[in-house]
Design an enzyme around this catalytic site. Structure first.
Site, PDB file in Angstrom:
ATOM      1  N   GLN A  69      50.293  18.533   1.510  1.00 14.77           N
ATOM      2  CA  GLN A  69      49.488  17.806   0.521  1.00 14.77           C
ATOM      3  C   GLN A  69      49.265  18.688  -0.709  1.00 14.77           C
ATOM      4  OE1 GLN A  69      46.086  15.620   2.880  1.00 14.77           O
ATOM      5  NE2 GLN A  69      46.722  17.385   4.050  1.00 14.77           N
ATOM      6  N   ASN A  70      49.745  19.921  -0.645  1.00 19.29           N
ATOM      7  CA  ASN A  70      49.461  20.881  -1.718  1.00 19.29           C
ATOM      8  C   ASN A  70      50.495  20.800  -2.834  1.00 19.29           C
ATOM      9  OD1 ASN A  70      47.487  21.598   0.062  1.00 19.29           O
ATOM     10  ND2 ASN A  70      48.519  23.443   0.799  1.00 19.29           N
ATOM     11  N   HIS A 100      51.636  14.751  -2.071  1.00 16.08           N
ATOM     12  CA  HIS A 100      50.737  14.439  -3.184  1.00 16.08           C
ATOM     13  C   HIS A 100      51.348  14.814  -4.528  1.00 16.08           C
ATOM     14  CE1 HIS A 100      46.976  14.111  -0.395  1.00 16.08           C
ATOM     15  NE2 HIS A 100      47.811  13.093  -0.298  1.00 16.08           N
ATOM     16  N   CYS A 152      54.488  10.256 -19.462  1.00 19.03           N
ATOM     17  CA  CYS A 152      53.493   9.724 -20.388  1.00 19.03           C
ATOM     18  C   CYS A 152      52.684   8.631 -19.690  1.00 19.03           C
ATOM     19  CB  CYS A 152      54.179   9.170 -21.633  1.00 19.03           C
ATOM     20  SG  CYS A 152      53.011   8.317 -22.710  1.00 19.03           S
ATOM     21  N   CYS A 194      53.711   5.262 -22.004  1.00 19.93           N
ATOM     22  CA  CYS A 194      55.067   4.674 -22.052  1.00 19.93           C
ATOM     23  C   CYS A 194      55.967   5.165 -20.924  1.00 19.93           C
ATOM     24  CB  CYS A 194      55.711   4.961 -23.408  1.00 19.93           C
ATOM     25  SG  CYS A 194      56.225   6.676 -23.615  1.00 19.93           S
ATOM     26  N   CYS A 233      52.479  12.630 -25.726  1.00 18.76           N
ATOM     27  CA  CYS A 233      53.846  12.123 -25.884  1.00 18.76           C
ATOM     28  C   CYS A 233      54.082  11.786 -27.367  1.00 18.76           C
ATOM     29  CB  CYS A 233      53.934  10.861 -25.025  1.00 18.76           C
ATOM     30  SG  CYS A 233      55.444   9.931 -25.112  1.00 18.76           S
ATOM     31  N   CYS A 282      54.744   9.029 -28.415  1.00 19.01           N
ATOM     32  CA  CYS A 282      54.092   7.727 -28.655  1.00 19.01           C
ATOM     33  C   CYS A 282      52.578   7.879 -28.813  1.00 19.01           C
ATOM     34  CB  CYS A 282      54.412   6.743 -27.522  1.00 19.01           C
ATOM     35  SG  CYS A 282      53.389   6.965 -26.050  1.00 19.01           S
ATOM     36  N   GLY A 335      45.097  23.548   8.127  1.00 23.12           N
ATOM     37  CA  GLY A 335      44.269  23.674   6.928  1.00 23.12           C
ATOM     38  C   GLY A 335      44.042  22.385   6.175  1.00 23.12           C
ATOM     39  N   THR A 336      43.811  21.316   6.900  1.00 18.95           N
ATOM     40  CA  THR A 336      43.494  20.042   6.233  1.00 18.95           C
ATOM     41  C   THR A 336      42.315  19.380   6.942  1.00 18.95           C
ATOM     42  OG1 THR A 336      44.271  17.819   5.679  1.00 18.95           O
ATOM     43  CG2 THR A 336      45.342  18.866   7.563  1.00 18.95           C
TER      44      THR A 336
HETATM   45  P1  OAD Z   1      40.209  19.813   2.268  1.00 20.08           P
HETATM   46  O1  OAD Z   1      39.458  20.728   1.351  1.00 20.08           O
HETATM   47  O2  OAD Z   1      39.699  18.436   2.446  1.00 20.08           O
HETATM   48  O3  OAD Z   1      40.302  20.499   3.714  1.00 20.08           O
HETATM   49  C1  OAD Z   1      40.687  21.846   3.862  1.00 20.08           C
HETATM   50  C2  OAD Z   1      40.493  22.228   5.316  1.00 20.08           C
HETATM   51  O4  OAD Z   1      41.010  23.549   5.498  1.00 20.08           O
HETATM   52  C3  OAD Z   1      39.031  22.249   5.742  1.00 20.08           C
HETATM   53  O5  OAD Z   1      38.922  21.654   7.017  1.00 20.08           O
HETATM   54  C4  OAD Z   1      38.703  23.759   5.797  1.00 20.08           C
HETATM   55  O6  OAD Z   1      37.739  24.075   6.821  1.00 20.08           O
HETATM   56  C5  OAD Z   1      40.036  24.336   6.154  1.00 20.08           C
HETATM   57  N1  OAD Z   1      40.233  25.746   5.692  1.00 20.08           N
HETATM   58  C6  OAD Z   1      39.951  26.299   4.497  1.00 20.08           C
HETATM   59  N2  OAD Z   1      40.341  27.578   4.440  1.00 20.08           N
HETATM   60  C7  OAD Z   1      40.868  27.868   5.667  1.00 20.08           C
HETATM   61  C8  OAD Z   1      41.440  29.027   6.263  1.00 20.08           C
HETATM   62  N3  OAD Z   1      41.560  30.178   5.587  1.00 20.08           N
HETATM   63  N4  OAD Z   1      41.874  28.947   7.527  1.00 20.08           N
HETATM   64  C9  OAD Z   1      41.759  27.784   8.233  1.00 20.08           C
HETATM   65  N5  OAD Z   1      41.241  26.646   7.722  1.00 20.08           N
HETATM   66  C10 OAD Z   1      40.812  26.687   6.462  1.00 20.08           C
HETATM   67  O7  OAD Z   1      41.722  19.832   1.772  1.00 20.08           O
HETATM   68  P2  OAD Z   1      42.892  18.805   2.135  1.00 20.08           P
HETATM   69  O8  OAD Z   1      42.752  18.293   3.525  1.00 20.08           O
HETATM   70  O9  OAD Z   1      44.159  19.465   1.775  1.00 20.08           O
HETATM   71  O10 OAD Z   1      44.403  15.122  -2.860  1.00 20.08           O
HETATM   72  O11 OAD Z   1      42.592  17.628   1.127  1.00 20.08           O
HETATM   73  C11 OAD Z   1      43.476  16.543   1.081  1.00 20.08           C
HETATM   74  C12 OAD Z   1      43.570  15.986  -0.299  1.00 20.08           C
HETATM   75  O12 OAD Z   1      42.256  15.743  -0.815  1.00 20.08           O
HETATM   76  C13 OAD Z   1      44.177  16.916  -1.330  1.00 20.08           C
HETATM   77  O13 OAD Z   1      45.591  16.948  -1.297  1.00 20.08           O
HETATM   78  C14 OAD Z   1      43.671  16.342  -2.616  1.00 20.08           C
HETATM   79  C15 OAD Z   1      42.242  16.063  -2.235  1.00 20.08           C
HETATM   80  O14 OAD Z   1      41.637  15.023  -2.889  1.00 20.08           O
HETATM   81  C16 OAD Z   1      44.485  14.627  -4.102  1.00 20.08           C
HETATM   82  O15 OAD Z   1      43.950  15.138  -5.043  1.00 20.08           O
HETATM   83  C17 OAD Z   1      45.291  13.386  -4.181  1.00 20.08           C
END
Ligand code: OAD
Length: 252
Positions: free
Chosen positions: A107-108, A125, A133, A136, A157, A159, A195-196
């Site tokens: 997602q990064n 993402h 743009c 356009c 842009c 435009c 890490g999500t």
């Molecule tokens: P989040 O900030 O929602 O979640 C990050 C997760 O990683 C959390 O559960 C933290 O506890 C964990 N974390 C942080 N540092 C860590 C480490 N050193 N070791 C282990 N865990 C760690 O981030 P995402 O899930 O990536 O999208 O967020 C998803 C999407 O939300 C992003 O891509 C972005 C955002 O809105 C858009 O902007 C479209």
């Protein structure tokens, strides 16, 4: 992580040939990039700095159309950071080179998987590398807009429209490569969810679908709402996790 869990995970990896890795911002915090939802994450940072209706508005098309300034200030901050892949990024690239990881879906938008050497990466993402743009749809590259963004200007842009990097905003279509994977999930003998917070759909659904069919390892400092669906859940720093497992795999 206790020794027995580390051993079980190392054994799962050893027995696997098609590992899918799904990553979020937590894999890059050790590289010095903020995640989104942690206490010291980007959403609290922008909440204190800008008068946004809510922090996610930073990445919403309607808000961007009215006021693109906060987004471009944050983009400048992101682009000016000199970051290097973390140990965990390198571990994943190494697993790919060992023919263990068949695909990394991230997602990064920080390109750190690619910089660590991973080749098979899908950025669900979107990317900062290209732009278009907002009015356009003319295509641009990061090079076309970088000087403006770094100079604190909003890139425009010919435009007159604002040029928006191709990172996926809320309400925007996801990249086609990812949608194909979502509807035709790849074969997997293991998924590593790293890490999500698993809070953003449909990206998180991709990981959860695979986790319903294959063993799963979820590593995150904070619990996720889906911990109970995972085979192994580790609430620990990702570099510590990667170091512990890498060490075990190297000993065999
Ligand atoms: P989040 O900030 O929602 O979640 C990050 C997760 O990683 C959390 O559960 C933290 O506890 C964990 N974390 C942080 N540092 C860590 C480490 N050193 N070791 C282990 N865990 C760690 O981030 P995402 O899930 O990536 O999208 O967020 C998803 C999407 O939300 C992003 O891509 C972005 C955002 O809105 C858009 O902007 C479209």
């Amino acid at each position: 992580m206790d020794t027995s869990t580390a051993q079980k995970i190392a054994s799962l990896i050893e027995a696997s040939k098609k590992i899918i890795v799904f990553t979020g911002a937590g894999i890059s915090t050790n590289s010095g990039i903020m995640d989104f939802r942690s206490e010291n994450g980007l959403y609290n940072f922008v909440n204190e700095r800008y008068e946004l209706p809510y922090p996610e508005a930073l990445f919403e098309l309607d808000y961007f159309a009215k006021n693109p300034t906060p987004f471009f200030e944050i983009a400048k901050m992101m682009l000016s950071q000199d970051v290097r892949p973390s140990l965990c990024h390198e571990f994943i690239a190494w697993l790919e080179a060992q023919q263990k990881v068949s695909l990394t879906v991230t997602q990064n938008i920080d390109m750190l998987h690619q910089r660590a050497g991973s080749k098979r990466v899908v950025e669900c993402h979107g990317t900062f590398q290209t732009a278009r743009c907002f009015s356009c749809s003319s295509p641009y590259s990061l090079k076309d807009v970088e000087a403006n963004v770094m100079g604190g200007e909003i890139p425009r842009c010919d435009c007159g429209g604002v040029i928006k990097p191709n990172i996926v905003f809320f309400g925007e279509a996801m990249p086609e490569t990812f949608m194909k994977l979502l509807f035709n999930p790849p074969a997997a003998d293991l998924i590593l969810v790293l890490g999500t917070s698993l809070q953003v759909q449909p990206s998180s659904q991709f990981a959860l679908d695979i986790a319903s069919r294959a063993p799963s390892v979820c590593v995150s400092l904070a619990p996720t709402p889906y911990d109970r669906r995972m085979t192994h859940v580790i609430h620990e720093d990702l570099d510590e996790f990667a170091a512990a497992i890498w060490d075990r795999l190297n000993k065999h």
